[in-house]
Write an enzyme that holds these catalytic residues in place. Structure first.
Site, short mmCIF file in Angstrom:
data_model
loop_
_atom_site.label_atom_id
_atom_site.label_comp_id
_atom_site.label_asym_id
_atom_site.label_seq_id
_atom_site.Cartn_x
_atom_site.Cartn_y
_atom_site.Cartn_z
N HIS A 79 0.57 -1.52 0.14
CA HIS A 79 -0.12 0.19 -0.30
C HIS A 79 0.74 0.91 -0.55
O HIS A 79 2.33 0.91 0.45
CB HIS A 79 -0.49 -0.16 1.05
CG HIS A 79 -2.01 -1.26 1.05
ND1 HIS A 79 -2.95 -1.58 2.03
CD2 HIS A 79 -1.99 -1.97 -0.09
CE1 HIS A 79 -3.84 -2.16 1.60
NE2 HIS A 79 -3.46 -2.43 0.27
N GLU A 81 0.42 4.16 1.89
CA GLU A 81 1.46 4.33 3.00
C GLU A 81 2.61 3.50 3.19
O GLU A 81 3.11 4.59 4.12
CB GLU A 81 0.19 4.12 4.21
CG GLU A 81 -1.06 5.09 3.91
CD GLU A 81 -2.14 4.29 2.88
OE1 GLU A 81 -1.63 3.65 2.41
OE2 GLU A 81 -3.32 4.54 3.10
N CYS A 105 -5.86 1.72 4.97
CA CYS A 105 -7.20 0.46 5.40
C CYS A 105 -6.61 -0.03 6.82
O CYS A 105 -5.51 0.83 7.24
CB CYS A 105 -6.95 -0.52 4.94
SG CYS A 105 -4.91 -1.19 5.07
N CYS A 108 -2.14 -0.58 7.01
CA CYS A 108 -1.68 0.87 7.35
C CYS A 108 -1.90 1.63 8.09
O CYS A 108 -1.13 2.05 8.79
CB CYS A 108 -2.44 1.91 6.25
SG CYS A 108 -1.61 1.13 4.32
O1 LIG Z 1 -4.71 1.92 2.82
C1 LIG Z 1 -4.25 1.43 1.54
C2 LIG Z 1 -5.17 0.76 1.06
C3 LIG Z 1 -5.94 0.90 0.09
N1 LIG Z 1 -4.35 0.57 -0.97
C4 LIG Z 1 -4.15 0.32 -2.69
C5 LIG Z 1 -4.64 -0.88 -2.54
C6 LIG Z 1 -5.42 -1.69 -4.07
O2 LIG Z 1 -4.19 -1.50 -4.96
C7 LIG Z 1 -5.81 -0.25 -4.01
C8 LIG Z 1 -7.01 -0.32 -3.44
O3 LIG Z 1 -7.73 -1.62 -4.51
P1 LIG Z 1 -9.59 -1.29 -4.81
O4 LIG Z 1 -9.81 -2.43 -5.92
O5 LIG Z 1 -9.80 0.10 -4.95
O6 LIG Z 1 -9.43 -2.42 -3.69
O7 LIG Z 1 -5.62 1.15 -3.37
C9 LIG Z 1 -3.30 1.28 -0.35
O8 LIG Z 1 -2.83 1.65 -1.39
N2 LIG Z 1 -3.90 2.05 1.02
ZN LIG Z 2 -3.49 0.03 3.43
#
Ligand SMILES: O=c1ccn([C@H]2C[C@H](O)[C@@H](COP(=O)(O)O)O2)c(=O)[nH]1
Ligand SMILES: [Zn+2]
Length: 162
Positions: A79, A81, A105, A108
């Site tokens: 991710h 972060e 999320c 993170c």
């Molecule tokens: O905290 C976060 C949450 C998600 N991400 C990234 C991980 C994935 O590459 C996308 C999310 O994909 P979806 O198809 O929209 O579910 O975002 C992040 O970097 N940081």
């Molecule tokens: Zn995340």
């Protein structure tokens, strides 16, 4: 003697830092959601930038498919972060602010909390109804981290290469 004033329409700190996060997001190969993060210390200096990407050395060897019932990107992707924290070149993130395109999320959130980041400024909260994002908010609030939606004024910054 009267002072000649400086420009008034210069790029202000907080808009600049979010723009850096969004520029980093442009580097993401995720076909669905591109996320960027920019970590800023108490002296207003950028100490880390990251975007969502596959682990080093795995690029183009792993799927960007989204469907969780099959082999999918969520198993692999680092991710934004996490990458921003890993990209600090040893700088301490304690007391820093994180500008991020998407509300972090739960995984993170753990990194943010344990790293000592004190503030998260986010642009989108599109996954707020999902369990992992509810858990994230619960943890971040519980840890006393300031959560601030980015206040958008103007929707674009034009960068003219000429
Ligand atoms: O905290 C976060 C949450 C998600 N991400 C990234 C991980 C994935 O590459 C996308 C999310 O994909 P979806 O198809 O929209 O579910 O975002 C992040 O970097 N940081
Ligand atoms: Zn995340």
């Amino acid at each position: 003697m009267a002072l000649t004033p400086g420009r008034d329409d210069y790029l202000k700190d907080s808009k600049y830092f979010m723009a850096v996060a969004l520029l980093a997001a442009k580097r993401s190969k995720d076909p669905n959601t591109q996320v960027g993060a920019c970590i800023v210390n108490q002296e207003n200096k950028i100490v880390g930038i990251g975007h969502n990407q596959m682990p080093n050395g795995c690029d183009d060897k792993l799927t960007w498919a989204r469907d969780r019932t099959k082999d999918n990107k969520h198993l692999y992707v680092c991710h934004a972060e996490l990458n921003a924290i890993m990209n600090t070149n040893g700088a301490d993130v304690k007391g820093c602010s994180m500008y991020v395109a998407l509300f972090p999320c739960n995984e993170c959130a753990k990194l943010i909390i344990q790293g000592g980041i004190k503030e998260v400024i986010y642009l989108s909260d599109m996954y707020k109804d999902r369990d992992e994002f509810k858990a994230s908010r619960r943890m971040l609030e519980g840890a006393g981290i300031k959560l601030r939606p980015f206040e958008l004024e103007g929707t674009e910054i034009v960068i003219d290469f000429q």
